[in-house]
Write a protein that holds these residues in place. Sequence first.
Motif, PDB file in Angstrom:
ATOM      1  N   THR A 274      42.775  42.441  35.014  1.00 34.22           N
ATOM      2  CA  THR A 274      41.652  42.769  34.100  1.00 34.22           C
ATOM      3  C   THR A 274      40.685  43.843  34.295  1.00 34.22           C
ATOM      4  N   ALA A 275      39.970  44.340  33.498  1.00 33.71           N
ATOM      5  CA  ALA A 275      38.901  45.308  33.708  1.00 33.71           C
ATOM      6  C   ALA A 275      37.735  44.776  34.723  1.00 33.71           C
ATOM      7  N   THR A 276      37.251  45.536  35.512  1.00 35.99           N
ATOM      8  CA  THR A 276      36.152  45.078  36.339  1.00 35.99           C
ATOM      9  C   THR A 276      34.720  45.909  36.355  1.00 35.99           C
ATOM     10  N   LEU A 277      33.791  45.480  36.915  1.00 37.78           N
ATOM     11  CA  LEU A 277      32.314  46.066  36.537  1.00 37.78           C
ATOM     12  C   LEU A 277      32.646  47.631  37.345  1.00 37.78           C
ATOM     13  N   GLU A 278      33.449  47.718  38.278  1.00 38.66           N
ATOM     14  CA  GLU A 278      33.848  48.908  38.807  1.00 38.66           C
ATOM     15  C   GLU A 278      34.608  49.931  37.757  1.00 38.66           C
TER      16      GLU A 278
END
Length: 299
Positions: free
Chosen positions: A282-286
């Motif tokens: 899934t999406a990350t903070l990056e």
Amino acid sequence: MAAIEARDLTKRYDELTAVDGVSLEIGDGEFVGVLGPNGAGKTTLLEMFEGLRRPDGGEVRVLGEPVWPRNPRLQPRIGVQLQASSFFERLTAREQIHTFARLYGVGTGPADGWLERVGLADKADTRVEDLSGGQAQRLSIACALVHDPELVFLDEPTAALDPQARRNLWDLLSSINDSGRTVVLTTHYMDEAEHLCDRVAVMDHGRILEVGTPAALVRGLDAPARITVAPGALSPERAAAIPGVTETRDDGDQTVLVTRDPAGVIAVLAAGERLDGLTVQTATLEDVFLALTGREYRA
């Protein structure tokens, strides 16, 4: 009471506005990360919080006290680890931290304890100029913490550390925060911010773009998930026919399904007994960081 209250904080260097009207409040006991590309203004912002630089505009209060002019009442209450630290020449690591301890009226016992906590007990008799970059970084952090401050500022504290030392330092910083201390750090490591921080502030061009918990910022991005299935488990054609799959990629070794409904797609794969070797990304903070600040190279 907030640990830090900044209102419309501004700092200029000739034509460059390094910090541009930043307002930020950090609660007592919070662990907050300031993220941004090189030149975003992170270090300048922290230096104004620490009383090392005079703001050109706005105001900041730390632990209920004004920071500028330099406030001697704050110095024993805060700990500061700078991005680049200078030590007294030709002193050993033990002599170095003992010197810092004496400046704060702290005994040698607690100082030696901090050498142990940052993994430098076996380097206590080594001169600081003979320490590796990572060891010098850990000594700098120990010196910043030797007087047990209420509020700790850390500017890229793990930049020179190997992965094992980084993880050990994460445990140390978490324990400091868990004991009730407020911690503010800058970092380029997104996994570090996700692991440690209650909230993060993403900064660029002197402004704060977003503030929130890592999880909330990731949810707000609304990025698709990428589901990878094992080689040969699913043809690209069958993958594309699964409801909710918006894109498929096949490199011969694996098939990647792009979707905004990962639960529904996984349910279809489970019904077809195609879960072996499945991974979900899934999406990350990056991803949040890049969406906010762009992908261009920053010198």
